[in-house]
Motif scaffolding. Structure first.
Motif, short mmCIF file in Angstrom:
data_model
loop_
_atom_site.label_atom_id
_atom_site.label_comp_id
_atom_site.label_asym_id
_atom_site.label_seq_id
_atom_site.Cartn_x
_atom_site.Cartn_y
_atom_site.Cartn_z
N LEU A 1 -6.24 7.70 -6.20
CA LEU A 1 -7.62 7.23 -6.30
C LEU A 1 -7.74 5.87 -5.62
N VAL A 2 -8.83 5.68 -4.87
CA VAL A 2 -9.17 4.39 -4.28
C VAL A 2 -10.56 4.02 -4.77
N LEU B 1 0.82 -1.21 0.00
CA LEU B 1 0.00 0.00 0.00
C LEU B 1 0.86 1.26 0.00
N ALA B 2 2.01 1.20 0.65
CA ALA B 2 2.90 2.37 0.68
C ALA B 2 3.42 2.72 -0.70
N CYS B 3 3.47 1.73 -1.60
CA CYS B 3 3.96 1.95 -2.97
C CYS B 3 2.85 2.36 -3.93
N ALA B 4 1.60 2.23 -3.51
CA ALA B 4 0.47 2.35 -4.44
C ALA B 4 0.02 3.79 -4.61
N ASP B 5 -0.30 4.14 -5.85
CA ASP B 5 -0.96 5.41 -6.15
C ASP B 5 -2.46 5.22 -6.34
N VAL B 6 -2.84 4.07 -6.87
CA VAL B 6 -4.24 3.73 -7.11
C VAL B 6 -4.49 2.35 -6.53
N VAL B 7 -5.61 2.20 -5.82
CA VAL B 7 -5.98 0.92 -5.22
C VAL B 7 -7.39 0.56 -5.68
N ARG B 8 -7.54 -0.64 -6.21
CA ARG B 8 -8.85 -1.13 -6.59
C ARG B 8 -9.09 -2.48 -5.93
N ASP C 1 -7.33 11.77 -17.72
CA ASP C 1 -8.68 12.06 -17.23
C ASP C 1 -8.66 12.31 -15.73
N GLY C 2 -9.62 13.08 -15.26
CA GLY C 2 -9.79 13.29 -13.84
C GLY C 2 -10.44 12.09 -13.18
N PRO C 3 -10.50 12.07 -11.85
CA PRO C 3 -11.05 10.91 -11.13
C PRO C 3 -12.48 10.56 -11.53
N GLU C 4 -13.35 11.55 -11.69
CA GLU C 4 -14.74 11.25 -12.02
C GLU C 4 -14.85 10.62 -13.40
N GLN C 5 -14.12 11.15 -14.39
CA GLN C 5 -14.14 10.57 -15.73
C GLN C 5 -13.60 9.14 -15.70
N ALA C 6 -12.51 8.95 -14.96
CA ALA C 6 -11.91 7.62 -14.86
C ALA C 6 -12.88 6.64 -14.22
N ALA C 7 -13.57 7.08 -13.18
CA ALA C 7 -14.52 6.22 -12.48
C ALA C 7 -15.64 5.77 -13.42
#
Length: 285
Positions: free
Chosen positions: A206-207, A167-174, A256-262
């Motif tokens: 982003l998570v 988790l310390a290495c992560a920028d995005v978590v899904r 893209d921004g977070p909302e577009q990506a989501a």
């Protein structure tokens, strides 16, 4: 657009569509049969290639005819396969998806079909703009890849060990519903529960957590979003999460921004669960 490297499972995906699953000793005809490139890592890479991302796959197949065919299929899909290891005296992983009233999933993944630390193409990973780590690999291997990355790191799933280090290495978590509970140690029964759990992992780019029966929640610095389940006819949920990761990663990689990506992630997942099997069929929007 920067290159994406996907580190994850590769295997032969056998999809069998039947009217019903027979009881012990019974027989039923197969109405539809598909044999395709599969495994979560390969599915994500296929989705990214379909969307238009330059993508390389890091995984393992056996030194057999099946492995050779899968590498050829990935190449035809537009995926760079130089970093796919062909392991001597190893059977290629097999995934069997039986689709009837719902789906049943069988898998045969020999230990030798998992990545080892020495298999990782460190220079390729270090050059990539984004590295997707599909966490059905040994955690030590995933961590080595994460630490080698210089670009965005996307974690898909929940590791058996080394949670904090990864988790310390992560920028995005899904994570899907079960994985989100494992990652956070919290019971999730609602969108509010999932939002609270996702906030615990911040700060991140982003998570994204799935909530069974509800949809998906997204949290980022300064914002959050709940996207309900779409109105689609679900045939087979296999591969829905892989398409989700592909859509999310593609959108973030192109800026893209977070909302577009989501929203692209949810659309990609919805498009994939409407047909049998996990292979996506995506187009950029």
């Amino acid at each position: 657009m920067d290159d994406v490297v996907v580190v994850g499972q590769v295997g032969r995906d056998l999809v069998l569509v039947v009217d019903e699953v027979p009881e012990a000793g019974g027989t039923t005809p197969v109405r539809e049969r598909r044999e395709v490139l599969g495994g979560k890592g390969a599915n994500i890479a296929v989705g990214l290639a379909q969307l238009g991302a330059p993508v390389a796959l890091v995984g393992v197949v056996g030194d057999d005819d099946v492995g050779a065919r899968l590498i050829a299929r990935a190449g035809a899909d537009g995926i760079a396969t130089d970093a796919v290891v062909r392991r001597p005296e190893c059977a290629t992983a097999l995934f069997v998806d039986v689709v009837a009233d719902g789906w049943r999933y069988l898998e045969d993944v020999p230990d030798a079909a998992l990545l080892r630390e020495e298999d990782l193409p460190i220079e390729v990973i270090a050059r990539a703009g984004t590295v997707v780590l599909q966490l059905q690999q040994p955690p030590e291997v995933a961590l080595k890849a994460a630490r080698a990355a210089s670009g965005r790191v996307v974690l898909d799933g929940a590791p058996e060990r080394l949670r904090d280090e990864l988790l310390a290495c992560a920028d995005v978590v899904r994570a899907d519903h079960r994985e989100a509970e494992q990652l956070t140690g919290r019971k999730i029964t609602s969108a509010d529960d999932a939002l609270g759990a996702a906030r615990e992992l911040m700060p991140k780019e982003l998570v994204a957590f799935a909530v069974d029966g509800v949809g998906n929640v997204f949290v980022w610095d300064g914002g959050e979003l709940v996207v309900p389940l779409g109105d689609v006819e679900v045939v087979d949920t296999t591969g829905g999460g892989d398409a989700f990761v592909a859509g999310l990663t593609f959108a973030l990689t192109r800026g893209d921004g977070p909302e577009q990506a989501a929203r692209l992630a949810v659309e990609a997942s919805g498009a994939t669960v409407t047909h049998p099997g996990g292979r996506p069929n995506l187009t950029a929007s």
